[in-house]
Design an enzyme around this catalytic site. Sequence first.
Site, short mmCIF file in Angstrom:
data_model
loop_
_atom_site.label_atom_id
_atom_site.label_comp_id
_atom_site.label_asym_id
_atom_site.label_seq_id
_atom_site.Cartn_x
_atom_site.Cartn_y
_atom_site.Cartn_z
N LYS A 112 0.88 -1.17 0.00
CA LYS A 112 0.00 0.00 0.00
C LYS A 112 0.92 1.22 0.00
O LYS A 112 1.29 1.74 1.05
CB LYS A 112 -0.92 -0.04 1.22
CG LYS A 112 -2.11 0.89 1.12
CD LYS A 112 -3.14 0.59 2.18
CE LYS A 112 -4.18 1.67 2.28
NZ LYS A 112 -5.04 1.81 1.11
N1 PPE Z 1 -7.89 -1.78 -2.81
C1 PPE Z 1 -7.34 -0.56 -2.76
C2 PPE Z 1 -6.65 -0.04 -3.98
C3 PPE Z 1 -7.43 0.19 -1.59
O1 PPE Z 1 -6.86 1.41 -1.55
C4 PPE Z 1 -8.11 -0.31 -0.47
C5 PPE Z 1 -8.23 0.50 0.79
C6 PPE Z 1 -8.67 -1.61 -0.56
C7 PPE Z 1 -8.53 -2.31 -1.74
C8 PPE Z 1 -9.37 -2.26 0.60
O2 PPE Z 1 -8.46 -2.58 1.61
P1 PPE Z 1 -8.90 -2.68 3.14
O3 PPE Z 1 -9.09 -1.28 3.60
O4 PPE Z 1 -7.78 -3.37 3.81
O5 PPE Z 1 -10.16 -3.46 3.18
N2 PPE Z 1 -8.33 1.90 0.57
C9 PPE Z 1 -8.06 2.82 1.67
C10 PPE Z 1 -7.89 4.23 1.16
C11 PPE Z 1 -9.03 5.16 1.06
C12 PPE Z 1 -8.59 6.60 0.80
O6 PPE Z 1 -9.33 7.35 0.10
O7 PPE Z 1 -7.55 7.03 1.31
C13 PPE Z 1 -9.08 2.65 2.77
O8 PPE Z 1 -10.17 2.14 2.55
O9 PPE Z 1 -8.76 3.02 3.89
#
Ligand code: PPE
Length: 318
Positions: free
Chosen positions: A160
Amino acid sequence: MSMADRDGVIWYDGQFVPWREANTHVLTHSLHYGLAVFEGIRAYDTVNGTALFRLADHIKRLRGSAHILGMKLPYSALDLEGACRETVGRNALKSAYVRPLCFYGSEGMGLRADNLKVHAIVAAWEWAAYLGADGIERGIRVKTSSYSRHHVNVTMCKAKVTGAYLNSMLALHEARAAGCDEALLLDTEGYVAEGSGENVFIVRDGILYTPELTSALEGITRDTILSLASELGVVVREKRLTRDEIYIADEAFFTGTAAEVTPIRELDGRVIGDGERGPLTARLQTLYFDLVHARKAAPAGWLTPVTSAAATRTKRHG
Ligand code: PPE
């Protein structure tokens, strides 16, 4: 309200500093080259007090992201967990979105800089439903992006990392300019990968499908939904999906820490199912909200209470 102009404190390299003073120099290396790792964690106002959901898993992913990039974190998992717990506690937030970020400082410029220090911050603020309260209830409209998700050998999809979000934002801006709420990105072979900040699921004939994680982030919410689905006895298949499989799905939804469980009611102008939150989506959404609010028993370690001032002491290692 500007994100820079607020009351409260931000954890910065082991110290709590007043919100407005949590500044860094314009020659900060990560600002120029997009090499920084971060997390998004939610703290919920649970029946047992404010608690962070799956904190240890988020910090583990953060450390994994740094490891992938070869960034040496000067803090242990326990230090970072403590910083998150205390940041929410000190800001007296009942519920919050918590943002740890680890970045390179301004010790050098240019790609070859090798004297860079790794800095870390944790900030927390109140953040309502990411895709709107209406989106959570009625579902959102999504557009398949003309931008592909990163090839697995272009950026590292399991990390990330801030730079990867350039791709997310290109896709999101395009989708919003077309009047949609969110983008769906396909991988470089044309298979469904994920949203700009969410993993994706569909339901067809009672079976729950989600793409394999080849080019998508290993979502912690995704993992939570898989465990809730297995609790319900729902058959789950992780496989490659095509965009037209979503067009003809009975239900579809996004998952993410920020987005939580958000139904998708339309993709590329095609109505999905009945064009509203589907029954399995609604069930999983309710279970998810019950879990994060501790109205339902959570596996050990999934809900970590916040701490008040001075409960943690952070040491900088190296
Ligand atoms: N894919 C991506 C590309 C992504 O950024 C997130 C989280 C997820 C999947 C889901 O991951 P999880 O949160 O572990 O279920 N995206 C983060 C960023 C949001 C933002 O605008 O900043 C979040 O949900 O916190």
